[in-house]
Design a protein around this motif. Structure first.
Motif, PDB file in Angstrom:
ATOM      1  N   THR A  62      -2.383   5.244  -0.834  1.00 20.10           N
ATOM      2  CA  THR A  62      -3.442   6.108  -0.306  1.00 20.10           C
ATOM      3  C   THR A  62      -2.886   7.508  -0.118  1.00 20.10           C
ATOM      4  OG1 THR A  62      -4.538   4.286   0.850  1.00 20.10           O
ATOM      5  CG2 THR A  62      -5.058   6.518   1.570  1.00 20.10           C
ATOM      6  N   LEU A  63      -3.522   8.461  -0.769  1.00 19.66           N
ATOM      7  CA  LEU A  63      -3.170   9.866  -0.620  1.00 19.66           C
ATOM      8  C   LEU A  63      -4.325  10.594   0.060  1.00 19.66           C
ATOM      9  CD1 LEU A  63      -1.529  10.872  -4.035  1.00 19.66           C
ATOM     10  CD2 LEU A  63      -0.407  10.780  -1.803  1.00 19.66           C
ATOM     11  N   GLY A  64      -4.022  11.358   1.105  1.00 17.17           N
ATOM     12  CA  GLY A  64      -5.003  12.222   1.728  1.00 17.17           C
ATOM     13  C   GLY A  64      -4.697  13.666   1.367  1.00 17.17           C
ATOM     14  N   ILE A  65      -5.736  14.445   1.096  1.00 12.60           N
ATOM     15  CA  ILE A  65      -5.582  15.861   0.753  1.00 12.60           C
ATOM     16  C   ILE A  65      -6.520  16.661   1.644  1.00 12.60           C
ATOM     17  CG2 ILE A  65      -5.582  17.561  -1.110  1.00 12.60           C
ATOM     18  CD1 ILE A  65      -5.993  15.131  -3.055  1.00 12.60           C
ATOM     19  N   ILE A  66      -5.972  17.577   2.426  1.00  9.15           N
ATOM     20  CA  ILE A  66      -6.826  18.446   3.227  1.00  9.15           C
ATOM     21  C   ILE A  66      -6.587  19.895   2.823  1.00  9.15           C
ATOM     22  CG2 ILE A  66      -5.179  18.424   5.162  1.00  9.15           C
ATOM     23  CD1 ILE A  66      -7.682  18.830   7.004  1.00  9.15           C
ATOM     24  N   ASP A  67      -7.656  20.569   2.410  1.00 11.80           N
ATOM     25  CA  ASP A  67      -7.583  21.974   2.025  1.00 11.80           C
ATOM     26  C   ASP A  67      -8.994  22.541   2.029  1.00 11.80           C
ATOM     27  OD1 ASP A  67      -7.146  24.527   0.808  1.00 11.80           O
ATOM     28  OD2 ASP A  67      -5.339  23.727  -0.149  1.00 11.80           O
ATOM     29  N   PHE A  68      -9.202  23.632   2.753  1.00 11.85           N
ATOM     30  CA  PHE A  68     -10.524  24.238   2.840  1.00 11.85           C
ATOM     31  C   PHE A  68     -10.758  25.280   1.747  1.00 11.85           C
ATOM     32  CE2 PHE A  68      -7.739  27.211   4.851  1.00 11.85           C
ATOM     33  CZ  PHE A  68      -8.255  28.459   4.535  1.00 11.85           C
ATOM     34  N   LEU A 115      -7.473  22.330   8.564  1.00 13.66           N
ATOM     35  CA  LEU A 115      -6.787  21.541   9.585  1.00 13.66           C
ATOM     36  C   LEU A 115      -6.809  22.335  10.886  1.00 13.66           C
ATOM     37  CD1 LEU A 115      -5.029  18.914   9.992  1.00 13.66           C
ATOM     38  CD2 LEU A 115      -3.067  20.474   9.889  1.00 13.66           C
ATOM     39  N   THR A 116      -7.251  21.700  11.972  1.00 18.10           N
ATOM     40  CA  THR A 116      -7.339  22.373  13.265  1.00 18.10           C
ATOM     41  C   THR A 116      -6.770  21.467  14.351  1.00 18.10           C
ATOM     42  OG1 THR A 116      -9.517  21.485  13.884  1.00 18.10           O
ATOM     43  CG2 THR A 116      -9.492  23.462  12.489  1.00 18.10           C
ATOM     44  N   SER A 117      -6.655  22.033  15.546  1.00 18.83           N
ATOM     45  CA  SER A 117      -6.199  21.241  16.688  1.00 18.83           C
ATOM     46  C   SER A 117      -7.224  20.185  17.071  1.00 18.83           C
ATOM     47  CB  SER A 117      -5.920  22.156  17.883  1.00 18.83           C
ATOM     48  OG  SER A 117      -7.071  22.920  18.207  1.00 18.83           O
ATOM     49  N   VAL A 118      -8.450  20.318  16.578  1.00 20.09           N
ATOM     50  CA  VAL A 118      -9.507  19.349  16.879  1.00 20.09           C
ATOM     51  C   VAL A 118      -9.393  18.104  16.000  1.00 20.09           C
ATOM     52  CG1 VAL A 118     -12.009  18.969  16.923  1.00 20.09           C
ATOM     53  CG2 VAL A 118     -11.065  21.164  17.680  1.00 20.09           C
ATOM     54  N   ASN A 119      -9.089  18.287  14.704  1.00 21.12           N
ATOM     55  CA  ASN A 119      -9.096  17.130  13.788  1.00 21.12           C
ATOM     56  C   ASN A 119      -7.711  16.595  13.445  1.00 21.12           C
ATOM     57  OD1 ASN A 119      -8.065  18.998  11.959  1.00 21.12           O
ATOM     58  ND2 ASN A 119      -9.936  19.163  10.752  1.00 21.12           N
ATOM     59  N   ALA A 120      -6.649  17.313  13.821  1.00 22.35           N
ATOM     60  CA  ALA A 120      -5.307  16.961  13.357  1.00 22.35           C
ATOM     61  C   ALA A 120      -4.856  15.570  13.800  1.00 22.35           C
ATOM     62  CB  ALA A 120      -4.302  18.018  13.808  1.00 22.35           C
ATOM     63  N   LEU A 121      -5.015  15.252  15.077  1.00 23.18           N
ATOM     64  CA  LEU A 121      -4.477  13.980  15.571  1.00 23.18           C
ATOM     65  C   LEU A 121      -5.187  12.782  14.946  1.00 23.18           C
ATOM     66  CD1 LEU A 121      -3.888  14.765  19.363  1.00 23.18           C
ATOM     67  CD2 LEU A 121      -2.282  14.918  17.447  1.00 23.18           C
ATOM     68  N   ASP A 122      -6.499  12.856  14.826  1.00 21.93           N
ATOM     69  CA  ASP A 122      -7.229  11.755  14.192  1.00 21.93           C
ATOM     70  C   ASP A 122      -6.785  11.560  12.751  1.00 21.93           C
ATOM     71  OD1 ASP A 122      -8.679  11.159  16.450  1.00 21.93           O
ATOM     72  OD2 ASP A 122     -10.425  12.359  15.882  1.00 21.93           O
ATOM     73  N   LEU A 123      -6.580  12.656  12.030  1.00 24.19           N
ATOM     74  CA  LEU A 123      -6.128  12.556  10.648  1.00 24.19           C
ATOM     75  C   LEU A 123      -4.731  11.947  10.568  1.00 24.19           C
ATOM     76  CD1 LEU A 123      -7.270  15.880   8.911  1.00 24.19           C
ATOM     77  CD2 LEU A 123      -7.761  13.557   8.149  1.00 24.19           C
ATOM     78  N   ASN A 125      -3.096  10.097  12.564  1.00 21.54           N
ATOM     79  CA  ASN A 125      -3.009   8.693  12.977  1.00 21.54           C
ATOM     80  C   ASN A 125      -3.411   7.724  11.875  1.00 21.54           C
ATOM     81  OD1 ASN A 125      -1.954   8.586  15.647  1.00 21.54           O
ATOM     82  ND2 ASN A 125      -3.876   9.425  16.440  1.00 21.54           N
ATOM     83  N   ASN A 126      -4.040   8.233  10.820  1.00 21.09           N
ATOM     84  CA  ASN A 126      -4.452   7.375   9.711  1.00 21.09           C
ATOM     85  C   ASN A 126      -3.417   7.311   8.593  1.00 21.09           C
ATOM     86  OD1 ASN A 126      -6.978   6.538  10.693  1.00 21.09           O
ATOM     87  ND2 ASN A 126      -7.903   8.487  10.094  1.00 21.09           N
ATOM     88  N   TYR A 127      -2.284   8.006   8.769  1.00 23.60           N
ATOM     89  CA  TYR A 127      -1.292   8.071   7.687  1.00 23.60           C
ATOM     90  C   TYR A 127       0.105   7.769   8.212  1.00 23.60           C
ATOM     91  CZ  TYR A 127      -5.043  10.020   4.918  1.00 23.60           C
ATOM     92  OH  TYR A 127      -6.234  10.174   4.249  1.00 23.60           O
ATOM     93  N   ASP A 128       0.974   7.362   7.294  1.00 20.71           N
ATOM     94  CA  ASP A 128       2.348   7.009   7.648  1.00 20.71           C
ATOM     95  C   ASP A 128       3.290   8.201   7.580  1.00 20.71           C
ATOM     96  OD1 ASP A 128       1.524   4.237   7.601  1.00 20.71           O
ATOM     97  OD2 ASP A 128       1.625   4.357   5.418  1.00 20.71           O
ATOM     98  N   ILE A 129       3.007   9.133   6.684  1.00 21.32           N
ATOM     99  CA  ILE A 129       3.867  10.295   6.436  1.00 21.32           C
ATOM    100  C   ILE A 129       2.959  11.494   6.193  1.00 21.32           C
ATOM    101  CG2 ILE A 129       5.649  11.303   4.934  1.00 21.32           C
ATOM    102  CD1 ILE A 129       6.370   8.387   4.126  1.00 21.32           C
ATOM    103  N   VAL A 130       3.391  12.662   6.667  1.00 17.87           N
ATOM    104  CA  VAL A 130       2.661  13.900   6.405  1.00 17.87           C
ATOM    105  C   VAL A 130       3.562  14.849   5.632  1.00 17.87           C
ATOM    106  CG1 VAL A 130       1.642  15.959   7.461  1.00 17.87           C
ATOM    107  CG2 VAL A 130       1.155  13.705   8.413  1.00 17.87           C
ATOM    108  N   VAL A 131       2.994  15.508   4.632  1.00 15.11           N
ATOM    109  CA  VAL A 131       3.721  16.507   3.849  1.00 15.11           C
ATOM    110  C   VAL A 131       3.092  17.869   4.122  1.00 15.11           C
ATOM    111  CG1 VAL A 131       4.450  17.252   1.552  1.00 15.11           C
ATOM    112  CG2 VAL A 131       4.188  14.808   2.045  1.00 15.11           C
TER     113      VAL A 131
END
Length: 372
Positions: A62-68, A115-123, A125-131
């Motif tokens: 599972t890969l997550g990609i966040i970019d506005f 990515l903001t201080s509002v959504n960061a923790l929820d995001l 918590n759904n992943y094992d590693i962040v890049v």
């Protein structure tokens, strides 16, 4: 860290990952670990593109990609996931489309938002590693602090002209980004790549090395780059290391304070310049887009666009619920300046999939065709 339990991957994927499986150091068991891992990549830019390509090819489950942001022509010199057909479109969504073609056996989650201080923790918590593939200090401190709080290993990379940096933070009781740089530099003292440029292949080199660190963490190999900052000079082809020691006081302060929205460390002075924009022709290709005219009622000309809403700038906060549709939202004004401010304001309040019309209505070709 919290890598999940895993099940054997399907037999029909054996051929795809054969070159991993025949390595005794990986084998079927290691490939199973890779296939079960969940990795979130912050930013699909110069660093994020090679990270995503190689992790997708490796079979990260599972890969997550966040970019506005949206793809611009100047990105194509180094952001190798994109082409001319991607111009004006959201990077996270375009990256997902390309990666689905590269490896359709994995799951890819695209988040076309900031990515903001509002959504960061929820995001996180759904992943094992962040890049971290971000390009500004505000996001780097936010990513680091969210990583500390969620106990998520962070693979860090940064580039500057001809030089790059790489490290792993918050891994196995190791140091954090704040242990290296306790506070951000003063506003305006560090130019960005728009102002000074960057060698096109450099993010490919550093991004590929970030992907390598991710795989080392997943496979629980020795030699993870924790406690060391690896620096690379592309002109001399030389590497050197700087030791990084853990500061319990800095880390404990983050744990105590949490993610405070008003934290000045998370502010990016170039925020307005990075507001996602879209050209009119590309916007018209989005069949389900909502156009929102934020000009005042007395301003002309009046436009005839399907799905057009009139919400003057001064009423945005009181009418914010009208912006919360998941459909793409194109905010427009006369010249594109007010609309950028409006989109930045909306993003701060959690509104996603929102774009400023580049150049405003003055930039619309054949404008007369759309005037009431």
């Amino acid at each position: 860290m919290r890598l999940p339990y895993y099940l054997p991957f399907p037999v029909d994927e054996m051929k795809r990952y054969n070159r991993h499986i025949v390595l005794p150091e990986i084998g079927k068991q290691g490939q199973n670990k890779i296939s079960a891992a969940r990795v979130l990549v912050i930013g699909a830019g110069g660093l994020g593109c090679p990270v995503l390509m190689y992790l997708a090819a490796a079979g990260v489950g599972t890969l997550g990609i966040i970019d506005f942001d949206v793809v611009e022509e100047s990105n194509l010199q180094r952001q190798v996931l994109f082409g001319n057909s991607s111009l004006g479109l959201n990077k996270a969504l375009m990256a997902k489309e390309r990666l689905n073609d590269l490896n359709p056996t994995i799951n890819i989650d695209a988040y076309p938002e900031r990515l903001t201080s509002v959504n960061a923790l929820d995001l996180f918590n759904n992943y094992d590693i962040v890049v971290d593939g971000s390009d500004n200090f505000g996001t780097r401190y936010l990513v680091n602090d969210a990583s500390i709080i969620t106990k998520t290993p962070l693979v860090y990379g940064a580039i500057y002209k001809f030089e790059g940096q790489l490290s792993v933070f918050n891994y196995d009781e190791g140091p954090s980004y704040r242990c290296l740089f306790s506070t951000p530099p003063k506003a305006g003292t560090v130019p960005n790549c728009d102002e000074i440029g960057v060698l096109g292949v450099l993010p490919g080199i550093i991004g590929t090395m970030q992907a390598n660190e991710v795989l080392k963490i997943i496979l629980q190999n020795e030699g993870v780059l924790s406690g060391r900052l690896l620096c690379y000079d592309s002109r001399s082809a030389k590497f050197y290391e700087i030791g990084v020691k853990r500061s319990d006081s800095l880390i404990n302060k983050v744990l105590k304070d949490g993610l405070v929205q008003s934290n000045p460390d998370y502010q990016d002075e170039s925020c307005l310049n990075e507001v996602p924009e879209i050209g009119f022709e590309k916007a018209m290709e989005l069949n389900d887009a909502i156009f929102i005219d934020i000009r005042e009622a007395y301003e002309n000309p009046k436009l005839d666009l399907s799905g057009l809403k009139q919400i003057p700038m001064g009423q945005i906060e009181s009418e914010i619920d009208k912006f919360k549709s998941p459909r793409p939202k194109i905010v427009l004004c006369e010249t594109g300046i007010r609309s950028k401010t409006a989109v930045a304001f909306l993003e701060q309040r959690g509104v996603t999939n929102c774009y400023s019309l580049r150049g405003g209505i003055k930039a619309i070709n054949n404008l007369n065709a759309y005037i009431l």
